[in-house]
Motif scaffolding. Structure first.
Motif, PDB file in Angstrom:
ATOM      1  N   THR A  30      63.162  77.369 -10.644  1.00 29.90           N
ATOM      2  CA  THR A  30      62.960  78.674 -10.005  1.00 29.90           C
ATOM      3  C   THR A  30      63.009  79.799 -11.035  1.00 29.90           C
ATOM      4  OG1 THR A  30      63.974  77.807  -7.984  1.00 29.90           O
ATOM      5  CG2 THR A  30      63.793  80.194  -8.205  1.00 29.90           C
ATOM      6  N   LEU A  31      63.967  79.708 -11.967  1.00 30.64           N
ATOM      7  CA  LEU A  31      64.043  80.727 -13.023  1.00 30.64           C
ATOM      8  C   LEU A  31      62.816  80.679 -13.920  1.00 30.64           C
ATOM      9  CD1 LEU A  31      67.809  80.452 -14.068  1.00 30.64           C
ATOM     10  CD2 LEU A  31      66.723  82.260 -12.729  1.00 30.64           C
ATOM     11  N   GLU A  32      62.299  79.493 -14.180  1.00 28.94           N
ATOM     12  CA  GLU A  32      61.098  79.388 -15.008  1.00 28.94           C
ATOM     13  C   GLU A  32      59.897  80.050 -14.324  1.00 28.94           C
ATOM     14  OE1 GLU A  32      58.346  75.911 -17.153  1.00 28.94           O
ATOM     15  OE2 GLU A  32      59.966  75.380 -15.758  1.00 28.94           O
ATOM     16  N   ALA A  33      59.772  79.872 -13.007  1.00 27.04           N
ATOM     17  CA  ALA A  33      58.662  80.501 -12.286  1.00 27.04           C
ATOM     18  C   ALA A  33      58.799  82.017 -12.277  1.00 27.04           C
ATOM     19  CB  ALA A  33      58.616  79.961 -10.854  1.00 27.04           C
ATOM     20  N   HIS A  34      60.028  82.518 -12.067  1.00 26.11           N
ATOM     21  CA  HIS A  34      60.230  83.975 -12.080  1.00 26.11           C
ATOM     22  C   HIS A  34      59.961  84.544 -13.471  1.00 26.11           C
ATOM     23  CE1 HIS A  34      61.424  83.755  -8.073  1.00 26.11           C
ATOM     24  NE2 HIS A  34      62.755  83.648  -8.200  1.00 26.11           N
ATOM     25  N   GLY A  35      60.365  83.853 -14.505  1.00 21.14           N
ATOM     26  CA  GLY A  35      60.115  84.337 -15.855  1.00 21.14           C
ATOM     27  C   GLY A  35      58.641  84.363 -16.200  1.00 21.14           C
ATOM     28  N   THR A  36      57.900  83.360 -15.740  1.00 25.20           N
ATOM     29  CA  THR A  36      56.464  83.332 -15.998  1.00 25.20           C
ATOM     30  C   THR A  36      55.748  84.469 -15.272  1.00 25.20           C
ATOM     31  OG1 THR A  36      56.594  80.916 -16.247  1.00 25.20           O
ATOM     32  CG2 THR A  36      54.417  81.876 -15.913  1.00 25.20           C
ATOM     33  N   GLU A  37      56.165  84.742 -14.039  1.00 27.78           N
ATOM     34  CA  GLU A  37      55.554  85.849 -13.299  1.00 27.78           C
ATOM     35  C   GLU A  37      55.879  87.193 -13.949  1.00 27.78           C
ATOM     36  OE1 GLU A  37      56.930  85.561  -9.338  1.00 27.78           O
ATOM     37  OE2 GLU A  37      55.873  83.678  -8.893  1.00 27.78           O
ATOM     38  N   ALA A  38      57.107  87.362 -14.390  1.00 26.88           N
ATOM     39  CA  ALA A  38      57.476  88.632 -15.030  1.00 26.88           C
ATOM     40  C   ALA A  38      56.711  88.827 -16.330  1.00 26.88           C
ATOM     41  CB  ALA A  38      58.980  88.657 -15.293  1.00 26.88           C
ATOM     42  N   LEU A  39      56.524  87.740 -17.095  1.00 30.50           N
ATOM     43  CA  LEU A  39      55.773  87.858 -18.341  1.00 30.50           C
ATOM     44  C   LEU A  39      54.307  88.166 -18.077  1.00 30.50           C
ATOM     45  CD1 LEU A  39      55.804  87.616 -21.418  1.00 30.50           C
ATOM     46  CD2 LEU A  39      55.367  85.175 -21.172  1.00 30.50           C
ATOM     47  N   ALA A  40      53.745  87.583 -17.020  1.00 29.52           N
ATOM     48  CA  ALA A  40      52.357  87.896 -16.669  1.00 29.52           C
ATOM     49  C   ALA A  40      52.212  89.347 -16.238  1.00 29.52           C
ATOM     50  CB  ALA A  40      51.881  86.960 -15.564  1.00 29.52           C
ATOM     51  N   GLY A  41      53.202  89.886 -15.546  1.00 28.06           N
ATOM     52  CA  GLY A  41      53.156  91.294 -15.155  1.00 28.06           C
ATOM     53  C   GLY A  41      53.267  92.225 -16.338  1.00 28.06           C
ATOM     54  N   GLN A  42      54.006  91.839 -17.372  1.00 30.60           N
ATOM     55  CA  GLN A  42      54.117  92.678 -18.564  1.00 30.60           C
ATOM     56  C   GLN A  42      52.811  92.682 -19.349  1.00 30.60           C
ATOM     57  OE1 GLN A  42      57.455  91.261 -20.778  1.00 30.60           O
ATOM     58  NE2 GLN A  42      58.958  91.848 -19.220  1.00 30.60           N
ATOM     59  N   GLN A  43      52.094  91.554 -19.343  1.00 27.22           N
ATOM     60  CA  GLN A  43      50.851  91.492 -20.094  1.00 27.22           C
ATOM     61  C   GLN A  43      49.683  92.143 -19.358  1.00 27.22           C
ATOM     62  OE1 GLN A  43      50.348  87.327 -20.860  1.00 27.22           O
ATOM     63  NE2 GLN A  43      51.942  87.265 -22.447  1.00 27.22           N
ATOM     64  N   ASP A  44      49.812  92.414 -18.066  1.00 21.99           N
ATOM     65  CA  ASP A  44      48.763  93.066 -17.284  1.00 21.99           C
ATOM     66  C   ASP A  44      48.876  94.579 -17.471  1.00 21.99           C
ATOM     67  OD1 ASP A  44      46.800  93.795 -15.588  1.00 21.99           O
ATOM     68  OD2 ASP A  44      47.737  92.993 -13.761  1.00 21.99           O
ATOM     69  N   PRO A  45      47.865  95.240 -18.071  1.00 19.74           N
ATOM     70  CA  PRO A  45      47.995  96.687 -18.321  1.00 19.74           C
ATOM     71  C   PRO A  45      47.968  97.523 -17.046  1.00 19.74           C
ATOM     72  CG  PRO A  45      45.797  95.913 -18.896  1.00 19.74           C
ATOM     73  CD  PRO A  45      46.598  94.695 -18.566  1.00 19.74           C
ATOM     74  N   THR A  46      47.444  96.980 -15.951  1.00 20.28           N
ATOM     75  CA  THR A  46      47.387  97.757 -14.713  1.00 20.28           C
ATOM     76  C   THR A  46      48.688  97.709 -13.930  1.00 20.28           C
ATOM     77  OG1 THR A  46      46.528  95.842 -13.500  1.00 20.28           O
ATOM     78  CG2 THR A  46      44.919  97.295 -14.557  1.00 20.28           C
ATOM     79  N   THR A  47      49.586  96.802 -14.317  1.00 21.18           N
ATOM     80  CA  THR A  47      50.848  96.654 -13.580  1.00 21.18           C
ATOM     81  C   THR A  47      51.948  97.396 -14.320  1.00 21.18           C
ATOM     82  OG1 THR A  47      50.155  94.496 -12.798  1.00 21.18           O
ATOM     83  CG2 THR A  47      52.504  95.009 -12.634  1.00 21.18           C
ATOM     84  N   PRO A  48      52.592  98.377 -13.709  1.00 24.10           N
ATOM     85  CA  PRO A  48      53.691  99.069 -14.396  1.00 24.10           C
ATOM     86  C   PRO A  48      54.915  98.160 -14.469  1.00 24.10           C
ATOM     87  CG  PRO A  48      53.471  99.886 -12.165  1.00 24.10           C
ATOM     88  CD  PRO A  48      52.322  98.951 -12.368  1.00 24.10           C
ATOM     89  N   ALA A  49      55.304  97.822 -15.667  1.00 22.47           N
ATOM     90  CA  ALA A  49      56.454  96.929 -15.863  1.00 22.47           C
ATOM     91  C   ALA A  49      57.255  97.443 -17.047  1.00 22.47           C
ATOM     92  CB  ALA A  49      55.994  95.494 -16.122  1.00 22.47           C
ATOM     93  N   PRO A  50      58.555  97.230 -17.060  1.00 25.17           N
ATOM     94  CA  PRO A  50      59.374  97.670 -18.192  1.00 25.17           C
ATOM     95  C   PRO A  50      59.011  96.883 -19.449  1.00 25.17           C
ATOM     96  CG  PRO A  50      60.643  96.279 -16.701  1.00 25.17           C
ATOM     97  CD  PRO A  50      59.342  96.561 -16.020  1.00 25.17           C
ATOM     98  N   PHE A  51      59.248  97.519 -20.586  1.00 24.29           N
ATOM     99  CA  PHE A  51      58.935  96.865 -21.847  1.00 24.29           C
ATOM    100  C   PHE A  51      59.848  95.645 -22.027  1.00 24.29           C
ATOM    101  CE2 PHE A  51      61.867 100.355 -22.558  1.00 24.29           C
ATOM    102  CZ  PHE A  51      62.922  99.730 -23.214  1.00 24.29           C
ATOM    103  N   PRO A  52      59.480  94.673 -22.873  1.00 24.36           N
ATOM    104  CA  PRO A  52      60.293  93.464 -23.029  1.00 24.36           C
ATOM    105  C   PRO A  52      61.711  93.803 -23.467  1.00 24.36           C
ATOM    106  CG  PRO A  52      58.138  93.172 -24.040  1.00 24.36           C
ATOM    107  CD  PRO A  52      58.234  94.608 -23.655  1.00 24.36           C
ATOM    108  N   LEU A  53      62.649  93.053 -22.923  1.00 29.84           N
ATOM    109  CA  LEU A  53      64.056  93.263 -23.226  1.00 29.84           C
ATOM    110  C   LEU A  53      64.417  92.613 -24.555  1.00 29.84           C
ATOM    111  CD1 LEU A  53      65.544  92.547 -19.689  1.00 29.84           C
ATOM    112  CD2 LEU A  53      64.989  94.759 -20.693  1.00 29.84           C
ATOM    113  N   ALA A  54      65.534  93.053 -25.110  1.00 29.17           N
ATOM    114  CA  ALA A  54      66.010  92.494 -26.369  1.00 29.17           C
ATOM    115  C   ALA A  54      66.523  91.073 -26.137  1.00 29.17           C
ATOM    116  CB  ALA A  54      67.123  93.366 -26.946  1.00 29.17           C
TER     117      ALA A  54
END
Length: 533
Positions: free
Chosen positions: A231-255
Motif C-alpha cells: 500500500t505504501l509503495e502504491a501511494h509513493g508511486t502516485e505521489a511521485l507521478a503527481g510531482q512529475q506532472d506539471p499541471t498538478t500542483p504538488a509540493p517539491f520533493p522532500l529531503a
C-alpha cells in the motif's frame, strides 16, 4: 516521579562528569535511564528534570514552520513526541537532544515498545516513523543554511531542481527483545524475515515524498507487513507521478531521511532497551539478577513459568538455547540491503587481543610448564637456551644464558629474555620478535656446535630466534649467506696477510749477507704483515 542523585560517568577523566547531579524522572524508569539523562543534559549545576529537558528540543521542533502540503487540521507534533518519549517508544539522539548543529540529528525507535499483546503494532510504528521524518525535515528546512554556513545566491536552483541534503537518520534498536515478545528466535529464518520486513518498511516510510520509492519487501510469513508495504509503495508511486506532472500542483520533493540500526549511546539506556541495535541478548538476567522481560516472554511462548524453567535448568535441560556466535553476522547480512547505516561487525579474535592489550591483562603461566633446553656453542662461546610453554603449546617464556661471558653481557641477555617473555605473556606475537632479532649480526658469531639443525649463526640472538621459529612457528629460517660471512671480517684480527708482496730479508749485523733474523714470526712463510685501518 522519583528523585535520584547520580553522576553522569564516574569513570570519565573529565572532572565535570564526576559532579553528583539531581535527576527527576518517572518512578518506573531504571537508574541507568537517570544516568543517561544526566549524560545527555549539559552541566549547569541545577537539577535535571525529564519534562524540562524534553521541552527544549520539543519546542525547537514546534517553532519550525510546517512542511508544504501539511493539512491545516493536523495536530501539533510536540504532544505526540512527548507521549512517545514517556512510553519509551521513541527518543531523539544525542545530537538532537543537545542541539549540536554540526552533527546529524535523528530519532531512535525501540522496536519492542511496538509489540502489544503478542502482535506488532504496524500502524503505530508507521505513524511514529512519519512523525520522526517530519520533525527532522522541519528542522532541516529551517536551519540548513545556518548549519552549513551557505549564503543564498541569486543563481541558486529552484526548490524542485535542488538536490536535497539528508535531513537526519531514524535508527531502530532492541530487535532481539521485539523478536522475543513475538515468540521468534533470533537465529531463525522467521526472525530474520521479520527483521528484514520491518527494516524495509522503515526505509519505505522514510522515502515517501522523495524521489526514491522503495519497493515492498515480500514476506510470506507476515502477510500484514507485506500488505502495508505494498500500500505504501502504491501511494509513493502516485505521489511521485503527481510531482512529475506539471499541471498538478504538488509540493517539491522532500529531503531524504536515512534509516538503520543504532550503536550504543545514552539514548538506548534512556529508552530502557535490553540489547542495543540488532545485537542479540546474551544473558537471560539483568544487572540486578532479575529475569529480563525478553526471557519472561520467551518462557511464556513456550508455556513455562519461571519456576518450571528453573526446575528444568536444575535437571540439566535449558528451556531455550542462546544465540550462537555467528547469529549476529547472519542477521546483519540479512538486514544490509534495507539499511543505510549499520553498526560495525564485531571481530571476536581481534577484539579479544585488543581488549587484552588495552586492559593490560597478563596471561598467567601454568604451574607445570613444558618446553625444551638447548646447550650450544656459537663461535666457541657456550649458550644455554630454555623455553616454557602455555597449556596450548605456544611459547610463554624464554631464557638465554651465555655461561662464559662477562657479567654485563649475561645481565643484558637476561634482561632481554625477560622483556621478550613479558611481551609474549601480554599477547605480543612471536613472529614479530623473530622478524626483529633473526639474522642480527654481532659477536660472538660463527659455527654452531651442539645443534645439527643450525650450522652457522651471525649472533647468539640469531641462533636463538631462528630456533624458536622452527620449533613454534614451523618456519625454518636459513643460515646467513656464505658471501655475507666472508664479507664480514672478524674485528678482533686487525692484521691481514699480504701474500703478493715481495719477500724482504734483513742481513745479520755480523755479515752483510747473513741468515735471516732468528726472531722472525713463525708461520709467515716469507710473507709480510700490513696494518689496515
Amino acid at each position: 516521579m522519583r528523585t535520584l542523585h547520580i553522576s553522569p560517568d564516574p569513570d570519565s577523566p573529565d572532572p565535570r562528569d564526576e559532579i553528583v547531579r539531581t535527576v527527576i524522572l518517572p518512578a518506573s524508569w531504571e537508574d541507568a535511564a537517570a544516568q543517561a539523562l544526566a549524560c545527555l543534559t549539559p552541566t549547569d549545576g541545577g537539577p535535571v528534570r525529564l519534562s524540562s529537558e524534553a521541552a527544549r528540543w520539543v519546542d525547537a521542533i514546534e517553532m519550525t514552520p510546517r512542511l508544504p502540503g501539511t493539512p491545516k487540521e493536523a495536530p501539533p507534533v510536540g504532544r505526540s513526541l512527548s507521549c512517545l518519549l514517556l512510553m519509551r517508544q521513541m527518543a531523539p539522539n544525542a545530537a538532537l537532544w543537545q542541539r549540536r548543529p554540526d552533527e546529524q540529528p535523528g530519532f531512535v525507535l525501540r522496536l519492542a515498545g511496538f509489540v502489544q499483546e503478542g502482535s506488532f503494532a504496524t500502524e503505530q510504528f508507521i505513524a511514529s516513523l512519519r512523525l520522526a521524518c517530519e520533525s527532522l525535515r522541519r528542522l532541516q528546512a529551517s536551519g540548513h543554511d545556518a548549519r552549513s554556513g551557505a549564503l543564498p545566491l541569486f543563481e541558486s536552483l529552484s526548490p524542485a531542481d535542488e538536490e536535497k541534503p539528508v535531513a537526519g537518520i531514524v535508527s531502530l534498536t532492541d530487535l532481539d527483545a521485539c523478536l522475543a515478545a513475538l515468540g521468534l528466535d533470533y537465529d531463525s529464518p522467521a526472525g530474520r524475515e521479520f527483521a528484514s520486513a520491518v527494516a524495509a518498511l522503515a526505509r519505505q516510510v522514510a522515502g515517501l515524498g522523495t524521489q526514491k520509492i522503495q519497493p515492498a519487501f515480500p514476506s510470506p510469513s507476515f502477510p500484514d507487513l507485506e500488505q502495508v508495504a505494498r500500500t505504501l509503495e502504491a501511494h509513493g508511486t502516485e505521489a511521485l507521478a503527481g510531482q512529475q506532472d506539471p499541471t498538478t500542483p504538488a509540493p517539491f520533493p522532500l529531503a531524504p531521511v536515512e534509516t538503520g540500526f543504532t550503536v550504543p549511546t545514552p539514548t538506548e539506556a534512556l529508552l530502557g532497551v535490553e540489547s542495543c541495535g540488532l545485537a542479540p541478548i546474551f544473558s537471560p538476567v539483568d544487572d540486578e539478577g532479575h529475569l529480563r522481560p525478553s526471557t519472561l516472554a520467551r518462557l511464556a511462548h513456550l508455556g513455562l513459568t519461571p519456576e518450571t524453567a528453573l526446575a528444568r535448568a536444575l535437571e540439566g535441560t535449558l528451556p531455550f538455547t542462546r544465540s550462537p556466535s555467528g547469529a549476529q553476522a547472519r542477521m546483519q547480512s540479512a538486514l544490509a540491503p534495507f539499511c543505510d547505516c549499520l553498526p560495525p561487525m564485531p571481530e571476536p579474535e581481534l577484539e579479544e587481543v585488543r581488549t587484552r592489550l588495552e586492559r593490560g591483562v597478563r596471561r598467567p603461566l601454568p604451574a607445570r610448564q613444558k618446553g625444551f633446553s638447548q646447550r650450544v656453542s656459537v663461535g666457541g662461546h657456550p649458550l644455554v637456551m630454555q623455553t616454557s610453554q602455555f597449556s596450548d603449546g605456544t611459547l610463554a617464556a624464554l631464557s638465554l644464558t651465555p655461561t662464559r661471558e662477562s657479567p654485563m653481557i649475561r645481565g643484558l641477555m637476561e634482561c632481554l629474555s625477560q622483556a621478550v617473555s613479558i611481551g609474549l605473556q601480554f599477547g605480543a606475537p612471536l613472529e614479530t620478535f623473530v622478524a626483529q632479532f633473526a639474522h642480527t649480526r654481532f659477536g660472538p658469531c660463527g659455527t654452531v656446535e651442539g645443534d645439527p639443525a643450525v650450522a652457522y649463526a651471525s649472533s647468539m640472538l640469531d641462533y636463538a630466534f631462528r630456533t624458536l621459529s622452527a620449533a613454534y612457528l614451523d618456519q625454518a629460517l636459513p643460515d646467513a649467506a656464505p658471501e655475507e660471512r666472508n664479507a664480514t671480517r672478524d674485528p678482533q684480527l686487525p692484521f691481514e696477510e699480504n701474500t703478493n708482496a715481495p719477500q724482504q730479508t734483513q742481513p745479520d749485523r755480523g755479515s752483510p749477507a747473513g741468515p735471516a733474523r732468528k726472531n722472525r714470526r713463525k708461520g709467515s712463510k716469507g710473507g709480510s704483515l700490513r696494518l689496515v685501518s
